[in-house]
Design a protein around this motif. Structure first.
Motif: not given
Length: 353
Positions: A208-227
């Protein structure tokens, strides 16, 4: 005729196995109880005819089993043994009863299978129509915006300040990213092979940790300013998933909280577990979901929340895709308003040992 009397290796083997087991059981009853065991023979073969008619397709195998059973009872289990005797009292009635059982059971089974096939086709057609309706609108809106922004830059570039040019280009970039997300949703659907009304996907154990980590990396790449807050359990969790599809679900839910939360300032992604499932929750601190939309949220109809602009109608297609993906993983996806007032999306995935 092919629909009524289809032939298949699977049904042939099943018929032979059931009839063989019925004959073997009758022989054992005779060994145990002598010739008095023959009184059970008709019931055993009648049950065999029913099972064959129920679990095979069409009428051929049930009809064949009924005729075979009558002849087998006459030849093997009726005096004089190992010989046919068609002068027995009630013999025509036995044939008619077994044939009636085979035909009635075969008819009911065929109708049930046909209704299930029609229901599956209707469900596929409904999903296809919803997707086409959503996509036709979702593509038109950003494309119109991209064409307008680029045309303005090409035709009136000298009249824009540097700040205005950057603002127009950012709008074009945002619309292009949005189109990319829609295309990724459609590609996610093509990854799910629909066969005989069911969805088959390639599952493998993933932490699960790897799934979440990969998702968060992709999300922050698109929306770096979002909290974005992430809360993970201390335990090591292993789930059987198609990782790309589950990341697609998480990205859709995270982006929905950003786009549709109105007053939302942050999103919380929480993962916890019970004894058999990993539970994923995406919660924001926005205005929540209109109670009238909650029952229809996953139908892919592209509902607009009150006060949102037309560009936000693509939420429906994303959520319908998400539910299809989670259902294919033998999990559930639900939506509700959290106690804090924001939207809360929750889905479960079965855990591996």
């Amino acid at each position: 005729m092919k629909k009524l009397f289809p032939l298949s290796l699977r049904d042939s083997l099943l018929t032979a196995m059931i009839l063989g087991l019925a004959a073997l059981l009758c022989v054992l009853l005779r060994i145990i109880d002598g010739t008095s065991g023959d009184s059970y023979v008709s019931l055993v073969f009648l049950l065999a005819v029913f099972l064959i008619s129920r679990f095979t397709t069409g009428y051929f195998y049930g009809t064949f089993a009924s005729l075979f059973s009558v002849l087998a009872i006459n030849y093997l289990f009726t005096y004089p043994y190992m010989a046919f005797n068609f002068t027995l009292a009630g013999y025509p009635l036995t044939i008619l009863c077994t044939l009636a059982v085979a035909i009635i059971t075969g008819t009911l089974t065929t109708r049930v299978k046909e209704q299930e096939r029609i229901r599956s086709e209707n469900e596929k057609e409904r999903l296809r129509s919803n997707l086409l309706r959503s996509v036709s609108h979702d593509f038109r809106t950003p494309l119109t915006s991209i064409i307008g922004g680029t045309s303005a830059l090409l035709e009136n570039d000298d009249s824009f300040s540097q700040e205005q040019r950057i603002r127009l280009l950012k709008g074009v970039q945002e619309d292009a990213r949005w189109l990319l997300r829609i295309v990724e949703n459609l590609l996610s659907i093509t990854r799910m092979e629909q066969s005989s009304g069911s969805i088959k996907i390639d599952l493998r154990p993933e932490p699960v940790e790897e799934l979440v980590e990969d998702t968060v990396i992709k999300f922050r790449r698109i929306h770096p300013e979002w909290n974005l807050h992430v809360i993970l359990p201390d335990d090591f969790l292993l789930v059987s998933v198609d990782p790309l599809l589950i990341e697609q679900v998480l990205l859709n839910l995270l982006e929905n909280s950003l786009r549709h939360g109105k007053s939302a300032t942050h999103t919380t992604l929480t993962v916890r577990n019970d004894s058999t499932h990993a539970i994923f929750e995406v919660e924001d601190d926005g205005c929540g979901i209109d109670e009238k939309l909650l029952p229809h949220l996953f139908e892919g109809k592209g509902f607009s929340a009150e006060g949102t602009n037309d560009k936000q109608r693509n939420m429906g297609i994303g959520l319908s895709v998400c539910r299809a993906i989670i259902k294919a993983h033998h999990g559930t996806l639900t939506a509700e308003n959290a106690a804090s007032g924001g939207a809360l999306f929750r889905f479960t995935l079965p855990m591996e040992d």
